[in-house]
Design a protein around this motif. Structure first.
Motif, PDB file in Angstrom:
ATOM      1  N   VAL A  67       9.246  -6.431   8.590  1.00 34.41           N
ATOM      2  CA  VAL A  67       9.152  -6.566   7.140  1.00 34.41           C
ATOM      3  C   VAL A  67       8.761  -5.215   6.553  1.00 34.41           C
ATOM      4  CG1 VAL A  67       7.947  -7.701   5.233  1.00 34.41           C
ATOM      5  CG2 VAL A  67       8.492  -8.990   7.317  1.00 34.41           C
ATOM      6  N   SER A  68       9.495  -4.754   5.565  1.00 33.84           N
ATOM      7  CA  SER A  68       9.180  -3.488   4.913  1.00 33.84           C
ATOM      8  C   SER A  68       7.921  -3.642   4.066  1.00 33.84           C
ATOM      9  CB  SER A  68      10.341  -3.036   4.025  1.00 33.84           C
ATOM     10  OG  SER A  68      11.424  -2.578   4.807  1.00 33.84           O
ATOM     11  N   VAL A  69       6.994  -2.684   4.217  1.00 30.10           N
ATOM     12  CA  VAL A  69       5.734  -2.767   3.483  1.00 30.10           C
ATOM     13  C   VAL A  69       5.373  -1.417   2.879  1.00 30.10           C
ATOM     14  CG1 VAL A  69       4.793  -4.649   4.877  1.00 30.10           C
ATOM     15  CG2 VAL A  69       4.372  -2.268   5.562  1.00 30.10           C
ATOM     16  N   SER A  70       4.532  -1.486   1.854  1.00 25.84           N
ATOM     17  CA  SER A  70       3.923  -0.286   1.283  1.00 25.84           C
ATOM     18  C   SER A  70       2.442  -0.313   1.621  1.00 25.84           C
ATOM     19  CB  SER A  70       4.125  -0.245  -0.235  1.00 25.84           C
ATOM     20  OG  SER A  70       3.501  -1.359  -0.850  1.00 25.84           O
ATOM     21  N   LEU A  71       1.864   0.867   1.770  1.00 23.77           N
ATOM     22  CA  LEU A  71       0.449   0.984   2.123  1.00 23.77           C
ATOM     23  C   LEU A  71      -0.409   1.394   0.939  1.00 23.77           C
ATOM     24  CD1 LEU A  71       0.865   2.944   5.488  1.00 23.77           C
ATOM     25  CD2 LEU A  71       0.680   0.470   5.168  1.00 23.77           C
ATOM     26  N   SER A  72       0.213   2.045  -0.034  1.00 27.92           N
ATOM     27  CA  SER A  72      -0.539   2.581  -1.158  1.00 27.92           C
ATOM     28  C   SER A  72       0.435   2.946  -2.269  1.00 27.92           C
ATOM     29  CB  SER A  72      -1.323   3.823  -0.711  1.00 27.92           C
ATOM     30  OG  SER A  72      -1.849   4.532  -1.803  1.00 27.92           O
TER      31      SER A  72
END
Length: 233
Positions: free
Chosen positions: A205-210
């Motif tokens: 799953v593509s995610v963002s961290l910030s």
């Protein structure tokens, strides 16, 4: 109390030459002094020095503490090493301190470094485990291609962090507690859009961290901390 590392301490009750030297020549420890030893497999031993020697210090095991400092989950961090090995080793050190089970250096399309000295990185890992009071020493893999890693990932939670302007979830919102997890972090040039697509086809799953754009080593630490907070919940 000083902590030493000896993976075979139950078999011979002797510290390694390196640890023996540190014990006797640096710390000047003597007969009867109490020490703690981790075996790297998750057990901490309380011991007493019975024969100090700069090459093979013998100890008497007094008590064992299985599962000492271990997390109730497994976090596998797969990250493309930075061009500067110092920055990568900083990431490894902090990830171990926070709580990681395994680290795989990734060789991706835009990787700036294609080789690492595993022995050198393992020394960083051992020092970080001792410093952070963890009896488990995380596994450090050899450099692994992106394609090979796709065939090795069978975790319940699989995430790939990247900066492409595509549909992504915030890692802290989607990561569920009490599940073994793998997080992939790309090189300074990020993953290619093709690599992201392949990962998603393999269940990542593509995610963002910030909301900020993070350096590789910063992203690795942020991801490790987010997962540690979520999985311990």
């Amino acid at each position: 109390m000083t902590i030493f590392y000896s993976p075979n301490i139950l078999e011979n009750s002797v510290l390694s030459e390196e640890e023996s030297y540190h014990c006797t020549k640096v710390l000047r420890m003597k007969i009867g002094d109490l020490i703690e030893i981790i075996d790297g497999k998750g057990t901490l031993y309380k011991a007493k020095i019975v024969l100090p020697h700069h090459k093979h210090t013998q100890v008497d095991i007094l008590e064992s503490c299985p599962g000492f400092g271990m997390s109730p989950y497994r976090l596998h961090l797969a990250v493309a090493p930075t061009k500067s090995i110092d920055r990568f080793e900083w990431l490894v050190e902090k990830a171990v301190e926070i709580g990681v089970w395994r680290i795989t250096p990734l060789d991706c399309r835009y990787s700036e470094r294609h080789r690492i000295n595993v022995d050198r990185v393992e020394r960083v890992v051992i020092a970080a485990a001792k410093q952070s009071l963890k009896a488990y020493v995380p596994q450090i893999d050899a450099m692994t291609s992106f394609e090979d890693f796709m065939n090795q990932s069978h975790y319940k939670q699989r995430f790939i962090a990247h900066c492409h302007q595509t549909s992504k979830e915030a890692l802290h919102r989607i990561c569920k507690p009490h599940r073994d997890t793998v997080v992939m972090i790309g090189a300074e040039g990020d993953f290619s859009i093709e690599e992201v697509a392949v990962a998603e086809q393999n269940g990542f799953v593509s995610v963002s961290l910030s909301e900020s754009r993070l350096r590789t080593e910063t992203a690795g630490v942020v991801a490790t901390n987010i997962v540690a907070l979520q999985l311990n919940g």
